[in-house]
Design a protein around this motif. Structure first.
Motif, PDB file in Angstrom:
ATOM      1  N   LEU A  47       0.838  -1.192   0.000  1.00 28.64           N
ATOM      2  CA  LEU A  47       0.000   0.000   0.000  1.00 28.64           C
ATOM      3  C   LEU A  47       0.873   1.241   0.000  1.00 28.64           C
ATOM      4  N   ASP A  48       0.577   2.179  -0.880  1.00 31.29           N
ATOM      5  CA  ASP A  48       1.252   3.476  -0.922  1.00 31.29           C
ATOM      6  C   ASP A  48       0.182   4.524  -0.656  1.00 31.29           C
ATOM      7  N   ILE A  49       0.252   5.155   0.518  1.00 32.49           N
ATOM      8  CA  ILE A  49      -0.802   6.054   0.981  1.00 32.49           C
ATOM      9  C   ILE A  49      -0.285   7.479   1.022  1.00 32.49           C
ATOM     10  N   LYS A  50      -0.996   8.382   0.336  1.00 34.46           N
ATOM     11  CA  LYS A  50      -0.694   9.808   0.419  1.00 34.46           C
ATOM     12  C   LYS A  50      -1.681  10.402   1.427  1.00 34.46           C
ATOM     13  N   TYR A  51      -1.144  10.796   2.575  1.00 33.79           N
ATOM     14  CA  TYR A  51      -1.976  11.269   3.682  1.00 33.79           C
ATOM     15  C   TYR A  51      -1.433  12.616   4.130  1.00 33.79           C
ATOM     16  N   PHE A  52      -2.179  13.682   3.820  1.00 34.91           N
ATOM     17  CA  PHE A  52      -1.734  15.055   4.007  1.00 34.91           C
ATOM     18  C   PHE A  52      -0.409  15.243   3.290  1.00 34.91           C
ATOM     19  N   ASN A  53       0.660  15.598   4.006  1.00 37.52           N
ATOM     20  CA  ASN A  53       1.939  15.836   3.333  1.00 37.52           C
ATOM     21  C   ASN A  53       2.895  14.650   3.509  1.00 37.52           C
ATOM     22  N   LYS A  54       2.358  13.472   3.889  1.00 36.27           N
ATOM     23  CA  LYS A  54       3.187  12.295   4.096  1.00 36.27           C
ATOM     24  C   LYS A  54       2.869  11.226   3.059  1.00 36.27           C
ATOM     25  N   ASN A  55       3.862  10.436   2.731  1.00 41.10           N
ATOM     26  CA  ASN A  55       3.676   9.221   1.940  1.00 41.10           C
ATOM     27  C   ASN A  55       4.050   8.057   2.842  1.00 41.10           C
ATOM     28  N   ILE A  56       3.143   7.124   2.985  1.00 50.21           N
ATOM     29  CA  ILE A  56       3.380   5.963   3.830  1.00 50.21           C
ATOM     30  C   ILE A  56       3.312   4.727   2.938  1.00 50.21           C
ATOM     31  N   LYS A  57       4.326   3.884   3.030  1.00 51.88           N
ATOM     32  CA  LYS A  57       4.355   2.657   2.233  1.00 51.88           C
ATOM     33  C   LYS A  57       4.364   1.471   3.193  1.00 51.88           C
ATOM     34  N   ILE A  58       3.410   0.545   2.987  1.00 56.67           N
ATOM     35  CA  ILE A  58       3.207  -0.554   3.916  1.00 56.67           C
ATOM     36  C   ILE A  58       3.024  -1.862   3.158  1.00 56.67           C
ATOM     37  N   ARG A  59       3.602  -2.930   3.667  1.00 57.00           N
ATOM     38  CA  ARG A  59       3.363  -4.269   3.118  1.00 57.00           C
ATOM     39  C   ARG A  59       2.444  -5.019   4.078  1.00 57.00           C
ATOM     40  N   VAL A  60       1.429  -5.652   3.532  1.00 59.60           N
ATOM     41  CA  VAL A  60       0.486  -6.427   4.335  1.00 59.60           C
ATOM     42  C   VAL A  60       1.072  -7.822   4.549  1.00 59.60           C
ATOM     43  N   LYS A  61       1.331  -8.173   5.801  1.00 55.77           N
ATOM     44  CA  LYS A  61       1.833  -9.515   6.120  1.00 55.77           C
ATOM     45  C   LYS A  61       0.674 -10.505   6.184  1.00 55.77           C
ATOM     46  N   GLU A  62      -0.394 -10.073   6.836  1.00 55.22           N
ATOM     47  CA  GLU A  62      -1.555 -10.927   7.040  1.00 55.22           C
ATOM     48  C   GLU A  62      -2.767 -10.024   7.241  1.00 55.22           C
ATOM     49  N   VAL A  63      -3.930 -10.489   6.826  1.00 57.82           N
ATOM     50  CA  VAL A  63      -5.159  -9.712   7.001  1.00 57.82           C
ATOM     51  C   VAL A  63      -5.811 -10.159   8.307  1.00 57.82           C
ATOM     52  N   PRO A  64      -6.023  -9.227   9.245  1.00 62.71           N
ATOM     53  CA  PRO A  64      -6.632  -9.598  10.526  1.00 62.71           C
ATOM     54  C   PRO A  64      -8.108  -9.951  10.357  1.00 62.71           C
ATOM     55  N   SER A  65      -8.599 -10.794  11.250  1.00 60.21           N
ATOM     56  CA  SER A  65     -10.007 -11.174  11.194  1.00 60.21           C
ATOM     57  C   SER A  65     -10.868 -10.289  12.085  1.00 60.21           C
ATOM     58  N   GLU A  66     -10.242  -9.476  12.920  1.00 61.27           N
ATOM     59  CA  GLU A  66     -10.971  -8.620  13.843  1.00 61.27           C
ATOM     60  C   GLU A  66     -10.106  -7.425  14.224  1.00 61.27           C
ATOM     61  N   ASN A  67     -10.633  -6.589  15.117  1.00 61.59           N
ATOM     62  CA  ASN A  67      -9.866  -5.447  15.598  1.00 61.59           C
ATOM     63  C   ASN A  67      -8.614  -5.921  16.325  1.00 61.59           C
ATOM     64  N   LEU A  68      -7.558  -5.120  16.232  1.00 63.64           N
ATOM     65  CA  LEU A  68      -6.272  -5.493  16.800  1.00 63.64           C
ATOM     66  C   LEU A  68      -5.925  -4.648  18.011  1.00 63.64           C
ATOM     67  N   ARG A  69      -5.165  -5.255  18.898  1.00 69.87           N
ATOM     68  CA  ARG A  69      -4.562  -4.472  19.980  1.00 69.87           C
ATOM     69  C   ARG A  69      -3.323  -3.799  19.400  1.00 69.87           C
ATOM     70  N   LYS A  70      -2.948  -2.695  19.975  1.00 74.74           N
ATOM     71  CA  LYS A  70      -1.822  -1.928  19.466  1.00 74.74           C
ATOM     72  C   LYS A  70      -0.551  -2.760  19.355  1.00 74.74           C
ATOM     73  N   GLU A  71      -0.302  -3.611  20.332  1.00 73.50           N
ATOM     74  CA  GLU A  71       0.928  -4.403  20.336  1.00 73.50           C
ATOM     75  C   GLU A  71       0.926  -5.531  19.305  1.00 73.50           C
ATOM     76  N   ASP A  72      -0.226  -5.852  18.719  1.00 72.90           N
ATOM     77  CA  ASP A  72      -0.317  -6.919  17.713  1.00 72.90           C
ATOM     78  C   ASP A  72      -0.168  -6.425  16.272  1.00 72.90           C
ATOM     79  N   ILE A  73      -0.196  -5.141  16.068  1.00 75.53           N
ATOM     80  CA  ILE A  73      -0.212  -4.584  14.711  1.00 75.53           C
ATOM     81  C   ILE A  73       1.007  -5.008  13.895  1.00 75.53           C
ATOM     82  N   GLU A  74       2.177  -5.059  14.498  1.00 75.87           N
ATOM     83  CA  GLU A  74       3.397  -5.396  13.754  1.00 75.87           C
ATOM     84  C   GLU A  74       3.366  -6.823  13.194  1.00 75.87           C
ATOM     85  N   ASN A  75       2.476  -7.662  13.682  1.00 76.33           N
ATOM     86  CA  ASN A  75       2.320  -9.016  13.131  1.00 76.33           C
ATOM     87  C   ASN A  75       1.561  -9.006  11.812  1.00 76.33           C
TER      88      ASN A  75
END
Length: 82
Positions: A47-75
């Motif tokens: 994913l390449d996201i243009k958000y305000f004046n930032k560009n964020i590039k992210i690779r999806v490792k896995e698609v979660p099945s539900e909401n995540l806790r903050k500490e689980d996001i890096e998985n």
């Protein structure tokens, strides 16, 4: 999982309505193609996201099945650049 929901669940963007607006206005590319908020995110997508004046590039490792806790996001995502 829909793109707008994925962005909210992984806390990349805090509000789903903002994620939907960004995608529908062409500010999000997945694998170098513009996608709408209804796009179904898959593992391996970049994913390449243009958000305000930032560009964020992210690779999806896995698609979660539900909401995540903050500490689980890096998985589920890998930040390539911000």
């Amino acid at each position: 999982m829909r793109l707008d929901k994925f962005l909210k669940v992984t806390r990349i963007i805090k509000r789903r309505t903002i994620a939907k607006e960004l995608a529908d206005n062409g500010n999000i590319q997945i694998n170098n193609e513009e996608k709408k908020s209804s796009y179904s995110v898959k593992a391996g997508d970049v994913l390449d996201i243009k958000y305000f004046n930032k560009n964020i590039k992210i690779r999806v490792k896995e698609v979660p099945s539900e909401n995540l806790r903050k500490e689980d996001i890096e998985n589920y995502i890998e930040v390539l650049s911000s």
